[in-house]
Scaffold this motif. Structure first.
Motif, PDB file in Angstrom:
ATOM      1  N   ALA A   1      -8.327   1.772  19.964  1.00  0.00           N
ATOM      2  CA  ALA A   1      -8.021   0.771  18.918  1.00  0.00           C
ATOM      3  C   ALA A   1      -6.755   1.155  18.138  1.00  0.00           C
ATOM      4  CB  ALA A   1      -9.225   0.582  17.997  1.00  0.00           C
ATOM      5  N   PRO A   2      -6.567   2.420  17.781  1.00  0.00           N
ATOM      6  CA  PRO A   2      -5.302   2.770  17.133  1.00  0.00           C
ATOM      7  C   PRO A   2      -4.090   2.501  18.030  1.00  0.00           C
ATOM      8  CG  PRO A   2      -6.944   4.423  16.636  1.00  0.00           C
ATOM      9  CD  PRO A   2      -7.535   3.529  17.686  1.00  0.00           C
TER      10      PRO A   2
ATOM     11  N   LEU B   1     -17.312   9.212  21.941  1.00  0.00           N
ATOM     12  CA  LEU B   1     -17.029   8.043  21.089  1.00  0.00           C
ATOM     13  C   LEU B   1     -15.806   8.299  20.215  1.00  0.00           C
ATOM     14  CD1 LEU B   1     -17.679   5.322  19.622  1.00  0.00           C
ATOM     15  CD2 LEU B   1     -19.175   6.646  18.107  1.00  0.00           C
ATOM     16  N   LEU B   2     -15.757   9.481  19.623  1.00  0.00           N
ATOM     17  CA  LEU B   2     -14.622   9.785  18.743  1.00  0.00           C
ATOM     18  C   LEU B   2     -13.307   9.694  19.508  1.00  0.00           C
ATOM     19  CD1 LEU B   2     -16.075  12.757  16.660  1.00  0.00           C
ATOM     20  CD2 LEU B   2     -15.569  10.447  15.838  1.00  0.00           C
TER      21      LEU B   2
ATOM     22  N   ARG C   1     -24.451  -8.420  17.479  1.00  0.00           N
ATOM     23  CA  ARG C   1     -25.654  -8.033  16.761  1.00  0.00           C
ATOM     24  C   ARG C   1     -26.833  -8.810  17.346  1.00  0.00           C
ATOM     25  NH1 ARG C   1     -22.482  -4.658  15.254  1.00  0.00           N
ATOM     26  NH2 ARG C   1     -22.098  -3.961  13.121  1.00  0.00           N
TER      27      ARG C   1
ATOM     28  N   LEU D   1     -22.522  -8.134   8.996  1.00  0.00           N
ATOM     29  CA  LEU D   1     -22.245  -6.698   9.151  1.00  0.00           C
ATOM     30  C   LEU D   1     -23.060  -5.866   8.159  1.00  0.00           C
ATOM     31  CD1 LEU D   1     -18.375  -6.851   9.710  1.00  0.00           C
ATOM     32  CD2 LEU D   1     -20.133  -6.310  11.407  1.00  0.00           C
TER      33      LEU D   1
ATOM     34  N   HIS E   1     -29.130   6.238  14.183  1.00  0.00           N
ATOM     35  CA  HIS E   1     -27.801   6.008  13.615  1.00  0.00           C
ATOM     36  C   HIS E   1     -27.576   6.833  12.358  1.00  0.00           C
ATOM     37  CE1 HIS E   1     -24.853   4.036  10.967  1.00  0.00           C
ATOM     38  NE2 HIS E   1     -24.145   4.097  12.058  1.00  0.00           N
TER      39      HIS E   1
ATOM     40  N   LEU F   1      -8.362   7.527   8.481  1.00  0.00           N
ATOM     41  CA  LEU F   1      -7.463   8.226   9.400  1.00  0.00           C
ATOM     42  C   LEU F   1      -6.559   7.228  10.132  1.00  0.00           C
ATOM     43  CD1 LEU F   1      -6.515  10.698  11.033  1.00  0.00           C
ATOM     44  CD2 LEU F   1      -8.483  10.342  12.553  1.00  0.00           C
ATOM     45  N   ALA F   2      -7.164   6.139  10.618  1.00  0.00           N
ATOM     46  CA  ALA F   2      -6.389   5.140  11.370  1.00  0.00           C
ATOM     47  C   ALA F   2      -5.281   4.554  10.500  1.00  0.00           C
ATOM     48  CB  ALA F   2      -7.318   4.033  11.867  1.00  0.00           C
TER      49      ALA F   2
ATOM     50  N   ALA G   1     -23.365  -0.463   7.618  1.00  0.00           N
ATOM     51  CA  ALA G   1     -23.764   0.843   8.150  1.00  0.00           C
ATOM     52  C   ALA G   1     -22.790   1.371   9.205  1.00  0.00           C
ATOM     53  CB  ALA G   1     -25.158   0.743   8.768  1.00  0.00           C
ATOM     54  N   HIS G   2     -22.199   0.474   9.985  1.00  0.00           N
ATOM     55  CA  HIS G   2     -21.322   0.916  11.084  1.00  0.00           C
ATOM     56  C   HIS G   2     -19.847   0.871  10.696  1.00  0.00           C
ATOM     57  CE1 HIS G   2     -24.478   1.296  14.137  1.00  0.00           C
ATOM     58  NE2 HIS G   2     -25.024   0.229  13.565  1.00  0.00           N
ATOM     59  N   PHE G   3     -19.549   0.728   9.408  1.00  0.00           N
ATOM     60  CA  PHE G   3     -18.134   0.692   8.983  1.00  0.00           C
ATOM     61  C   PHE G   3     -17.375   1.825   9.666  1.00  0.00           C
ATOM     62  CE2 PHE G   3     -14.723   2.063   6.040  1.00  0.00           C
ATOM     63  CZ  PHE G   3     -13.933   0.927   6.150  1.00  0.00           C
TER      64      PHE G   3
HETATM   65  C1  HEM Z   1      -7.161   0.493  14.408  1.00  0.00           C
HETATM   66  C2  HEM Z   1      -8.032   1.426  14.503  1.00  0.00           C
HETATM   67  C3  HEM Z   1      -9.511   1.206  14.554  1.00  0.00           C
HETATM   68  C4  HEM Z   1     -10.238   0.047  14.613  1.00  0.00           C
HETATM   69  C5  HEM Z   1      -9.724  -1.388  14.647  1.00  0.00           C
HETATM   70  C6  HEM Z   1     -11.628   0.420  14.607  1.00  0.00           C
HETATM   71  C7  HEM Z   1     -12.677  -0.469  14.608  1.00  0.00           C
HETATM   72  C8  HEM Z   1     -13.999  -0.129  14.466  1.00  0.00           C
HETATM   73  C9  HEM Z   1     -15.092  -1.058  14.349  1.00  0.00           C
HETATM   74  C10 HEM Z   1     -14.956  -2.575  14.371  1.00  0.00           C
HETATM   75  C11 HEM Z   1     -16.241  -0.337  14.248  1.00  0.00           C
HETATM   76  C12 HEM Z   1     -17.678  -0.851  14.053  1.00  0.00           C
HETATM   77  C13 HEM Z   1     -18.223  -1.688  15.147  1.00  0.00           C
HETATM   78  C14 HEM Z   1     -19.504  -2.362  14.740  1.00  0.00           C
HETATM   79  O1  HEM Z   1     -19.755  -2.593  13.534  1.00  0.00           O
HETATM   80  O2  HEM Z   1     -20.300  -2.703  15.639  1.00  0.00           O
HETATM   81  C15 HEM Z   1     -15.870   1.050  14.301  1.00  0.00           C
HETATM   82  C16 HEM Z   1     -16.773   2.077  14.264  1.00  0.00           C
HETATM   83  C17 HEM Z   1     -16.416   3.367  14.481  1.00  0.00           C
HETATM   84  N1  HEM Z   1     -15.137   3.888  14.543  1.00  0.00           N
HETATM   85 FE1  HEM Z   1     -13.421   2.855  14.434  1.00  0.00          FE
HETATM   86  N2  HEM Z   1     -11.719   1.781  14.585  1.00  0.00           N
HETATM   87  C18 HEM Z   1     -10.446   2.301  14.546  1.00  0.00           C
HETATM   88  C19 HEM Z   1     -10.104   3.636  14.487  1.00  0.00           C
HETATM   89  C20 HEM Z   1     -10.972   4.670  14.558  1.00  0.00           C
HETATM   90  C21 HEM Z   1     -10.613   6.072  14.555  1.00  0.00           C
HETATM   91  C22 HEM Z   1      -9.205   6.625  14.385  1.00  0.00           C
HETATM   92  C23 HEM Z   1     -11.754   6.763  14.697  1.00  0.00           C
HETATM   93  C24 HEM Z   1     -11.855   8.263  14.740  1.00  0.00           C
HETATM   94  C25 HEM Z   1     -12.462   9.008  13.999  1.00  0.00           C
HETATM   95  C26 HEM Z   1     -12.863   5.816  14.752  1.00  0.00           C
HETATM   96  C27 HEM Z   1     -14.200   6.127  14.883  1.00  0.00           C
HETATM   97  C28 HEM Z   1     -15.231   5.235  14.764  1.00  0.00           C
HETATM   98  C29 HEM Z   1     -16.636   5.609  14.843  1.00  0.00           C
HETATM   99  C30 HEM Z   1     -17.181   6.999  15.061  1.00  0.00           C
HETATM  100  C31 HEM Z   1     -17.376   4.440  14.657  1.00  0.00           C
HETATM  101  C32 HEM Z   1     -18.904   4.286  14.674  1.00  0.00           C
HETATM  102  C33 HEM Z   1     -19.402   4.226  13.245  1.00  0.00           C
HETATM  103  C34 HEM Z   1     -20.891   3.918  13.182  1.00  0.00           C
HETATM  104  O3  HEM Z   1     -21.438   3.299  14.092  1.00  0.00           O
HETATM  105  O4  HEM Z   1     -21.502   4.315  12.172  1.00  0.00           O
HETATM  106  N3  HEM Z   1     -12.347   4.557  14.665  1.00  0.00           N
HETATM  107  N4  HEM Z   1     -14.508   1.155  14.419  1.00  0.00           N
END
Ligand code: HEM
Length: 410
Positions: free
Chosen positions: A255-256, A247-248, A303, A59, A100, A366-367, A358-360
């Motif tokens: 997921a939430p 996406l947002l 990846r 990652l 990105h 918030l979640a 980078a993709h954290f």
């Molecule tokens: C239980 C809740 C959540 C889980 C398990 C989760 C999981 C993930 C994971 C695994 C990634 C990265 C995927 C990768 O590395 O390929 C990610 C990215 C992202 N998540 Fe979450 N997410 C959750 C909640 C949220 C919420 C509430 C938002 C709203 C703002 C959100 C917005 C995003 C965005 C915008 C990305 C892309 C980040 C990037 O690519 O830089 N997620 N999430």
């Protein structure tokens, strides 16, 4: 690297993982995969990571790329005829630098720790409303499906409120959002993207209208803030703006929703832990982390090697796909003692489920805050909450979660 002998062939394990029974309970199959090693190399064609350290390092490795358009051209020829992936590859999750970095810079400050803290009263108030909604539905010992009526309603309520989505539209978005996440599963045939395409088309139409209406009457919501910034700086195209708002919505709803449903199910299966969650607010963060580790809403991430590289002794040729089975990494016995035990008091619990590097996950804070707020409130409001039937899981592997969670409120 991989052991051989009487073990099931790893390609066969993957096929069983993708079958309906595998998706209902993937965990034994991850152990079959792990028996081949922390990295399982299918003859150089595809590598799977089952180990925690292996997933965590991948990652954070800039030369292991997310699935962007160029990657899809090789992996899934014909994808450009499918609106699901055309929209996905325009958002930050399925992009690599420089796009990105540009997208992330544009959106990240909106989700800072300070913003999340400022949203706490709003989140508490939405949680209160949703719990009272469940109370009304559950009166007279009626069965309530918590996935739709609690988990989705709350998650969508939160992101809907932040983005300025009218309250009356939110619950109706459940079907399209669920459909979109099916496009993330591995497919044998491009026609399997049709459901995702249809969901994406509906959400795109909705978001175009949302952006147009917000632009006519800018407000204090995030969509208005993003439109103002875009129109002022020109940093994003209109399509990129819409794709990332989509996406947002999907990321913050689906997921939430699955995290919340899993937390409630695990609380009902472990009454002692549920009581602790009711009584002690300090127990909530550990419960959230352990749910994310034990039964993650996101099971796998993909990846691709951007160059020839050595990865824990395995040679990855440029273009090799690497699937990080993060749900398996979360149960790696080298990292977590007794990984199959649900223990919310587990020390140093850092599941892979919110990604890293980078993709954290942009919505991680918030979640967590939302889940720490809503689930203890639900459990306190209904001390007699009980399962009213067997919870079912959706027929999906990557974005896994309950389809139904029937309960009575006591
Ligand atoms: C239980 C809740 C959540 C889980 C398990 C989760 C999981 C993930 C994971 C695994 C990634 C990265 C995927 C990768 O590395 O390929 C990610 C990215 C992202 N998540 Fe979450 N997410 C959750 C909640 C949220 C919420 C509430 C938002 C709203 C703002 C959100 C917005 C995003 C965005 C915008 C990305 C892309 C980040 C990037 O690519 O830089 N997620 N999430």
């Amino acid at each position: 690297m991989s052991q051989t002998g009487t073990l099931a062939d790893p390609a066969d394990v993957m096929l069983r993982l993708l079958a309906p029974e595998g998706k209902q309970d993937p965990y034994p199959l991850y152990e079959e995969m792990r028996a081949h090693g922390a990295l399982v190399d299918l003859g150089g064609a595809h590598v799977f990571a089952t180990g925690y350290a292996e997933c965590a390092r991948a990652l954070r490795e800039p030369d292991l790329l997310s699935t962007d358009g160029a990657v899809q051209d090789v992996k899934m020829p014909g994808w450009r005829d499918h609106s699901s992936w055309r929209w996905l590859t325009t958002n930050m999750l399925f992009s690599n630098d420089p796009d990105h970095e540009r997208y992330r810079r544009f959106f990240s400050s909106a989700f800072s720790a300070r913003s999340v803290e400022a949203w706490r009263p709003t989140v508490e108030s939405i949680a209160g409303e949703v719990v009272e909604h469940v109370a009304v539905l559950g009166a007279g010992r009626a069965t309530v499906d918590l996935v739709g009526e609690f988990s989705f309603r709350f998650a969508m309520g939160v992101i809907g409120e932040l983005l300025g989505i009218p309250a009356e539209d939110r619950q109706g978005m459940r079907g399209m959002i669920g459909d979109i996440t099916t496009a993330l599963d591995p497919i044998g045939d491009l026609s399997e993207l049709e459901r995702g395409d249809a969901g994406m088309d509906r959400l795109a139409e909705y978001c175009h209208a949302l952006v147009a209406s917000r632009r006519r009457a800018l407000g204090t919501d995030l969509t208005s803030a993003f439109i103002r910034a875009r129109d002022k700086t020109g940093e994003l195209t209109e399509r990129e703006l819409v794709a990332n708002i989509m996406l947002l919505i999907v990321a913050a709803a689906e997921a939430p929703q699955d995290l919340l449903s899993n937390m409630v199910r695990l609380a009902l299966e472990h009454p002692g832990h549920a009581d602790r969650l009711r009584e002690d607010p300090a127990a909530a963060p550990g419960f959230v982390d352990e749910t994310l580790r034990f039964d993650p809403a996101v099971q796998a991430l993909n990846r691709v090697a951007a160059r020839d590289m050595d990865y824990f002794g395995v040679r990855l040729a440029k273009g090799t796909p690497l699937t990080l089975l993060i749900a398996a990494g979360n149960r790696d016995p080298r990292r977590f003692p007794d990984p199959g035990v649900f223990d919310p008091a587990r020390p140093d619990n850092q599941p892979l489920t919110l990604s890293g590097g980078a993709h954290f996950c942009l919505g991680a804070a918030l979640a967590r805050m939302a889940a720490e707020t809503a689930v203890p409130l639900l459990l306190r409001r209904f001390p007699g909450l009980a399962l009213a039937g067997r919870p079912t899981f959706r027929d999906q592997l990557v974005q896994r979660g309950h389809a139904t969670l029937p309960v009575t409120t006591g």
